[in-house]
Design a protein around this motif. Structure first.
Motif, mmCIF file in Angstrom:
data_model
loop_
_atom_site.group_PDB
_atom_site.id
_atom_site.type_symbol
_atom_site.label_atom_id
_atom_site.label_comp_id
_atom_site.label_asym_id
_atom_site.label_seq_id
_atom_site.Cartn_x
_atom_site.Cartn_y
_atom_site.Cartn_z
ATOM 1 N N TYR A 33 0.810 -1.109 0.029
ATOM 2 C CA TYR A 33 -0.032 0.026 0.006
ATOM 3 C C TYR A 33 0.871 1.261 0.074
ATOM 4 N N VAL A 40 -2.502 -3.935 -10.581
ATOM 5 C CA VAL A 40 -4.000 -4.348 -10.424
ATOM 6 C C VAL A 40 -4.424 -5.274 -11.216
ATOM 7 N N THR A 50 -5.350 -7.400 -6.168
ATOM 8 C CA THR A 50 -3.904 -6.820 -6.048
ATOM 9 C C THR A 50 -2.883 -7.848 -5.927
ATOM 10 N N THR A 99 -10.963 -4.117 -1.627
ATOM 11 C CA THR A 99 -9.753 -3.832 -2.646
ATOM 12 C C THR A 99 -10.160 -2.412 -3.230
ATOM 13 N N LYS A 100 -11.257 -2.198 -3.534
ATOM 14 C CA LYS A 100 -11.373 -0.846 -4.202
ATOM 15 C C LYS A 100 -10.936 0.372 -3.284
ATOM 16 N N ILE A 103 -7.031 0.167 -3.528
ATOM 17 C CA ILE A 103 -6.514 0.902 -5.109
ATOM 18 C C ILE A 103 -6.773 2.322 -4.880
ATOM 19 N N ASN A 104 -7.940 2.849 -4.234
ATOM 20 C CA ASN A 104 -7.917 4.243 -4.040
ATOM 21 C C ASN A 104 -7.110 4.901 -3.066
#
Length: 274
Positions: A33, A40, A50, A99-100, A103-104
């Motif tokens: 992270y 991804v 990921t 996971t979203k 990712i963000n």
């Protein structure tokens, strides 16, 4: 707790392993992270995955199989583990829920590990490494939140959790950060709402467990690995989870491990019909 052929596992053996593996997985996730970039990919169901999901899954799976080789293991990232619905007792893992959010880089992601017995999540751990929040059921099934910094081998100071006492004229509602829709909003509008908050991943269950929220309705697709650990945490704090359609208890070990719509809440909330 019985498992395998005539074997018995003490819950006191289970809790420290689940806690340690969640913390170790959290470290692996945060290392990725905090990197400048990460890969991804897209799974067959179009959901993202990921390298953090995969690293955490490998670590947790290896640890659980070593510690509890006689208990069936179901994990989101291993499709060949999804054919064990007939197991009375199983461990179920979502190595990176949200996971979203990961990712963000929003921080609302968790490590989820739970034990299911006869359709009920009885023990679980939810760790939000970016938030520094760790929730789990102790050996008696009571839910605690541990305050960091966290030592992987020795539990620190913990606070027992219990759901709040809802005021039906002034409810606190938590809803999904990434999956809100008109149907969810329409259902929430049936209640007298004091305030609303949004959260990602299984943190929503934990907010009800701590009394920070009274009700969390979910009118959307979830899988058992998304909810089992949060369900155990909420149950151990005196909360409940029922099906949205008929308000019967949400059970586990369903075909394909898919959940119906559900409502998580503190007893005392006057549940409204769909």
């Amino acid at each position: 707790m019985r498992h395998g052929e005539g074997k018995t596992l003490n819950y006191s053996d289970l809790t420290p392993v689940l806690r340690r593996l969640a913390l170790e997985a959290g470290d692996a996730i945060m290392a990725i992270y905090e990197a400048d970039d990460f890969d991804v990919k897209t799974k067959s169901d179009e959901s993202p995955v990921t390298e953090a999901d995969e690293a955490a899954d490998a670590l947790i799976s290896a640890g659980l199989r070593e510690a509890f080789p006689d208990i069936a293991l179901v994990t989101e990232e291993q499709a060949d583990s999804h054919d064990q619905e007939d197991a009375d007792t199983f461990l179920i893992v979502d190595p990176l829920d949200g996971t979203k959010e990961f990712i963000n880089r929003r921080g609302d992601f968790t490590v989820n590990i739970a034990l299911v017995e006869d359709g009920v999540p009885t023990r679980g751990v939810v760790y939000a490494p970016a938030k520094g929040r760790l929730f789990y059921t102790d050996s008696t099934g009571r839910t605690v939140e541990e305050t960091g910094p966290f030592d992987k081998n020795t539990a620190g100071e913990t606070t027992p959790l219990h759901v709040g006492e809802p005021d039906n004229g002034s409810l606190m509602v938590v809803a999904s950060k990434s999956h809100r829709d008109e149907a969810t909003d329409a259902y929430i509008n049936k209640y007298n709402v004091k305030d609303m908050t949004s959260a990602g991943s299984s943190l929503k269950f934990c907010l009800v467990a701590t009394g920070e929220a009274d009700i969390y309705p979910r009118l959307g697709r979830t899988m058992e690995w998304d909810t089992a650990a949060g369900h155990a945490v909420l149950k151990g704090a005196g909360g409940r989870i029922v099906r949205f359609d008929d308000h019967t208890p949400l059970v586990y070990g369903k075909a394909g491990f898919a959940n119906p719509f559900f409502i998580a809440y503190a007893p005392g909330v006057d549940l409204k019909a769909p």
